[in-house]
Design an enzyme around this catalytic site. Structure first.
Site, PDB file in Angstrom:
ATOM      1  N   ASP A   8       7.311   4.723   1.413  1.00  0.00           N
ATOM      2  CA  ASP A   8       6.376   4.073   2.267  1.00  0.00           C
ATOM      3  C   ASP A   8       5.579   5.138   3.055  1.00  0.00           C
ATOM      4  O   ASP A   8       6.177   6.103   3.158  1.00  0.00           O
ATOM      5  CB  ASP A   8       6.902   3.115   3.319  1.00  0.00           C
ATOM      6  N   ASP A  10       3.335   4.966   6.528  1.00  0.00           N
ATOM      7  CA  ASP A  10       3.650   4.946   8.239  1.00  0.00           C
ATOM      8  C   ASP A  10       5.204   4.383   8.525  1.00  0.00           C
ATOM      9  O   ASP A  10       5.763   3.712   7.929  1.00  0.00           O
ATOM     10  CB  ASP A  10       2.775   3.762   8.601  1.00  0.00           C
TER      11      ASP A  10
END
Ligand SMILES: [Mg+2]
Ligand SMILES: [Zn+2]
Length: 175
Positions: A8, A10
């Site tokens: 992922d 952020d």
């Protein structure tokens, strides 16, 4: 068949909702979390591919154009490369969070497309994320989940941050 780690973005690679950055809407908003280039470099030494899989609802909501998002990712890849850390591909969902699209995590479509394109071995691959939606998306795709944070009911392992997780990921993939 190839081994891969799906990251992922952020909260895993870069800061989000900190004192100096709210959301990343420009390249200058991108601040790497501590140890991230080193962590990706270590993963590169064992895994064939490192991918970024990210929900970017800010595009659909009108906070940034898709061209701007691509600039952010080019910048991220270039800055990491300077440190010897290689990201091989980035997949993103640009749609509004509530659009009901097929690609936004926790749906596994973005991960599944990368698995097919790069001939990924599910049993030697991992999704690393800081929300339950990341872990769910990975599980639906058939790969293990590493949660960064306090706890997650579905994760195979939990660590505070990426640099703390890499040794476990590599050892687990060797097993
Ligand atoms: Mg996140
Ligand atoms: Zn989408």
């Amino acid at each position: 068949m190839n081994k891969a780690v799906f990251l992922d973005r952020d909260g895993v690679i870069n800061e989000v909702l900190t004192d100096r950055v709210k959301f990343v809407n420009r390249p200058s908003d991108l601040y790497f979390l501590p140890g991230v280039p080193e962590a990706i470099k270590k993963l590169n030494a064992f895994f064939d591919y490192i991918f970024v899989v990210t929900n970017q609802g800010g595009v659909g909501l009108g906070f940034m154009k898709e061209s701007q998002l691509n600039k952010i990712h080019d910048h991220m890849i270039a800055e990491l490369k300077k440190e010897g850390a290689i990201i091989h591909d980035v997949a993103y969902c640009p749609h509004k969070p509530k659009a009901g699209c097929e690609c936004r995590k926790p749906k596994p479509k973005l991960i599944l497309e990368l698995i097919k394109k790069y001939e990924i071995d599910l049993s030697k691959s991992y999704m690393v994320g800081d929300t339950d939606t990341d872990i769910i998306a990975g599980k639906k795709a058939g790969i293990k989940g590493v949660f960064l944070g306090k706890s997650d009911p579905l994760a195979d392992a939990v660590f505070p941050d990426l640099i703390s997780a890499v040794d476990w990921i590599i050892e687990d993939a060797k097993a």
